[in-house]
Design a protein around this motif. Structure first.
Motif, PDB file in Angstrom:
ATOM      1  N   UNK A  31       0.830  -1.209   0.000  1.00  0.00           N
ATOM      2  CA  UNK A  31       0.000   0.000   0.000  1.00  0.00           C
ATOM      3  C   UNK A  31       0.863   1.258   0.000  1.00  0.00           C
ATOM      4  N   UNK A  32       1.917   1.254   0.803  1.00  0.00           N
ATOM      5  CA  UNK A  32       2.764   2.440   0.905  1.00  0.00           C
ATOM      6  C   UNK A  32       3.503   2.725  -0.393  1.00  0.00           C
ATOM      7  N   UNK A  33       4.072   1.687  -1.003  1.00  0.00           N
ATOM      8  CA  UNK A  33       4.832   1.877  -2.228  1.00  0.00           C
ATOM      9  C   UNK A  33       3.905   2.233  -3.391  1.00  0.00           C
ATOM     10  N   UNK A  34       2.734   1.607  -3.438  1.00  0.00           N
ATOM     11  CA  UNK A  34       1.750   1.917  -4.482  1.00  0.00           C
ATOM     12  C   UNK A  34       1.360   3.393  -4.422  1.00  0.00           C
ATOM     13  N   UNK A  35       0.992   3.845  -3.252  1.00  0.00           N
ATOM     14  CA  UNK A  35       0.577   5.247  -3.095  1.00  0.00           C
ATOM     15  C   UNK A  35       1.731   6.195  -3.406  1.00  0.00           C
ATOM     16  N   UNK A  36       2.937   5.858  -2.962  1.00  0.00           N
ATOM     17  CA  UNK A  36       4.096   6.715  -3.232  1.00  0.00           C
ATOM     18  C   UNK A  36       4.363   6.822  -4.733  1.00  0.00           C
ATOM     19  N   UNK A  37       4.237   5.705  -5.454  1.00  0.00           N
ATOM     20  CA  UNK A  37       4.453   5.730  -6.903  1.00  0.00           C
ATOM     21  C   UNK A  37       3.420   6.622  -7.582  1.00  0.00           C
ATOM     22  N   UNK A  38       2.137   6.407  -7.271  1.00  0.00           N
ATOM     23  CA  UNK A  38       1.068   7.163  -7.939  1.00  0.00           C
ATOM     24  C   UNK A  38       1.217   8.659  -7.699  1.00  0.00           C
ATOM     25  N   UNK A  39       1.625   9.055  -6.512  1.00  0.00           N
ATOM     26  CA  UNK A  39       1.702  10.469  -6.186  1.00  0.00           C
ATOM     27  C   UNK A  39       3.075  11.085  -6.506  1.00  0.00           C
ATOM     28  N   UNK A  40       3.998  10.285  -7.022  1.00  0.00           N
ATOM     29  CA  UNK A  40       5.333  10.808  -7.342  1.00  0.00           C
ATOM     30  C   UNK A  40       5.648  10.821  -8.828  1.00  0.00           C
ATOM     31  N   UNK A  41       5.178   9.834  -9.569  1.00  0.00           N
ATOM     32  CA  UNK A  41       5.516   9.723 -10.991  1.00  0.00           C
ATOM     33  C   UNK A  41       4.268  10.023 -11.802  1.00  0.00           C
ATOM     34  N   UNK A  42       4.280  11.073 -12.617  1.00  0.00           N
ATOM     35  CA  UNK A  42       3.063  11.480 -13.325  1.00  0.00           C
ATOM     36  C   UNK A  42       2.685  10.547 -14.463  1.00  0.00           C
ATOM     37  N   UNK A  43       1.451  10.673 -14.866  1.00  0.00           N
ATOM     38  CA  UNK A  43       0.931   9.977 -16.033  1.00  0.00           C
ATOM     39  C   UNK A  43       1.070  10.927 -17.221  1.00  0.00           C
ATOM     40  N   UNK A  44       1.673  10.465 -18.316  1.00  0.00           N
ATOM     41  CA  UNK A  44       1.823  11.333 -19.494  1.00  0.00           C
ATOM     42  C   UNK A  44       2.164  10.512 -20.727  1.00  0.00           C
ATOM     43  N   UNK A  45       1.897  11.113 -21.891  1.00  0.00           N
ATOM     44  CA  UNK A  45       2.137  10.438 -23.178  1.00  0.00           C
ATOM     45  C   UNK A  45       2.963  11.307 -24.128  1.00  0.00           C
ATOM     46  N   UNK A  46       3.812  12.162 -23.591  1.00  0.00           N
ATOM     47  CA  UNK A  46       4.472  13.169 -24.415  1.00  0.00           C
ATOM     48  C   UNK A  46       5.370  12.559 -25.489  1.00  0.00           C
ATOM     49  N   UNK A  47       6.062  11.476 -25.192  1.00  0.00           N
ATOM     50  CA  UNK A  47       6.915  10.851 -26.202  1.00  0.00           C
ATOM     51  C   UNK A  47       6.094  10.271 -27.350  1.00  0.00           C
ATOM     52  N   UNK A  48       4.905   9.775 -27.042  1.00  0.00           N
ATOM     53  CA  UNK A  48       4.033   9.264 -28.103  1.00  0.00           C
ATOM     54  C   UNK A  48       3.637  10.397 -29.042  1.00  0.00           C
ATOM     55  N   UNK A  49       3.214  11.518 -28.481  1.00  0.00           N
ATOM     56  CA  UNK A  49       2.811  12.664 -29.297  1.00  0.00           C
ATOM     57  C   UNK A  49       3.990  13.204 -30.092  1.00  0.00           C
ATOM     58  N   UNK A  50       5.182  13.105 -29.540  1.00  0.00           N
ATOM     59  CA  UNK A  50       6.391  13.554 -30.245  1.00  0.00           C
ATOM     60  C   UNK A  50       6.857  12.548 -31.293  1.00  0.00           C
ATOM     61  N   UNK A  51       6.167  11.426 -31.402  1.00  0.00           N
ATOM     62  CA  UNK A  51       6.491  10.440 -32.429  1.00  0.00           C
ATOM     63  C   UNK A  51       7.710   9.599 -32.140  1.00  0.00           C
ATOM     64  N   UNK A  52       8.059   9.438 -30.889  1.00  0.00           N
ATOM     65  CA  UNK A  52       9.289   8.736 -30.525  1.00  0.00           C
ATOM     66  C   UNK A  52       9.056   7.300 -30.080  1.00  0.00           C
ATOM     67  N   UNK A  53       7.814   6.889 -29.978  1.00  0.00           N
ATOM     68  CA  UNK A  53       7.558   5.539 -29.516  1.00  0.00           C
ATOM     69  C   UNK A  53       7.834   5.411 -28.032  1.00  0.00           C
TER      70      UNK A  53
END
Length: 263
Positions: A31-53
């Motif tokens: 529970x502690x590590x799960x919550x720490x991950x979710x609140x520390x590492x963002x969700x994003x798709x910027x490399x996909x939009x930049x066409x980098x795979x």
């Protein structure tokens, strides 16, 4: 592709998510590590939009999400998280789920999620990479299991031979637990998500940061203050200060024309 969990720098990962607590493979640690991950590492798709795979081998994942302090989407988050959990001593099963978009649709199996068994027994649904209204902490893997955090609520239940995760009244995704998944399955699913013109990840700029009581999304920032992301330096500052994403200015300049397509 193999899972290659021995390549993970566990200390660097735990430092990245700010976890300096217990490392025993217990439900409390999960529970502690799960919550720490979710609140520390963002969700994003910027490399996909930049066409980098989006490569999903473990070395690429920890280089991007840990060393370069970027975010990612489900395959990146959950495959990195699975490796960390296994290094901590948990038993982890990797699954591919069908996004439901609020209804009972049989969409392709493109979402990566996990079930985890701690040392004291039992089983948990763990998912640090859904974005949107995804889990902040894991759920007990049993029919009717619920969790609440402030105004957010989740429920896991059976729907025929599927397990379905719901956020409030909205069905998020469903999967069959007995269906084995291999590294090659994740490669195929990830390739579709990162490259198909039908994938929402190739059509929209997505960025989200989750805190214990809020979800900050790039489209919200644009509605509140479009001027803040009107220039490359401004976008760099917003991504860094609001989302915790470190992005070079040259990449921000390439993203600017695509921000208008943010949902």
């Amino acid at each position: 592709m193999t899972w290659d969990i021995e390549k993970l720098d566990l200390d660097a990962y735990l430092a990245r998510i700010g976890h300096d607590g217990a490392r025993a493979p217990s439900a409390a640690t999960l529970r502690a590590v799960h919550r720490a991950h979710v609140t520390s590492i963002p969700f994003e798709n910027l490399d996909v939009v930049l066409g980098r795979g989006v490569p999903i081998d473990l070395e690429s994942l920890q280089d991007k999400l840990v060393r370069r302090r970027r975010g990612g989407y489900c395959h990146e988050h959950n495959l990195l998280f699975a490796a960390a959990l296994e290094r901590l001593g948990f038993r982890v099963t990797r699954h591919l789920a069908r996004i439901r978009l609020g209804g009972r649709f049989h969409l392709a199996r493109t979402h990566a999620t996990l079930t985890v068994e701690p040392e004291e027994g039992g089983r948990w649904l763990a998912d640090v990479g859904f974005g949107g209204e995804g889990l902040v902490e894991p759920l007990p893997f049993r029919d009717g299991a619920t969790a609440r955090l402030g105004e957010w609520a989740w429920r896991l239940g059976r729907d025929g031979d599927f397990w379905e995760l719901r956020a409030g009244d909205t069905a998020l995704y469903a999967f069959r637990e007995e269906e084995p998944q291999y590294p090659s399955d994740f490669e195929v699913a990830n390739h579709y998500v990162a490259t198909s013109p039908r994938s929402p990840f190739t059509r929209h700029v997505l960025a989200q940061r989750t805190t214990p009581d809020a979800r900050i999304r790039i489209e919200d920032v644009m509605r509140e203050d479009a001027g803040a992301v009107a220039t490359a330096p401004g976008l760099v500052a917003v991504l860094r200060d609001r989302f915790g994403i470190e992005l070079p200015e040259r990449d921000a300049a390439e993203l600017l024309p695509r921000l208008a397509t943010a949902p």
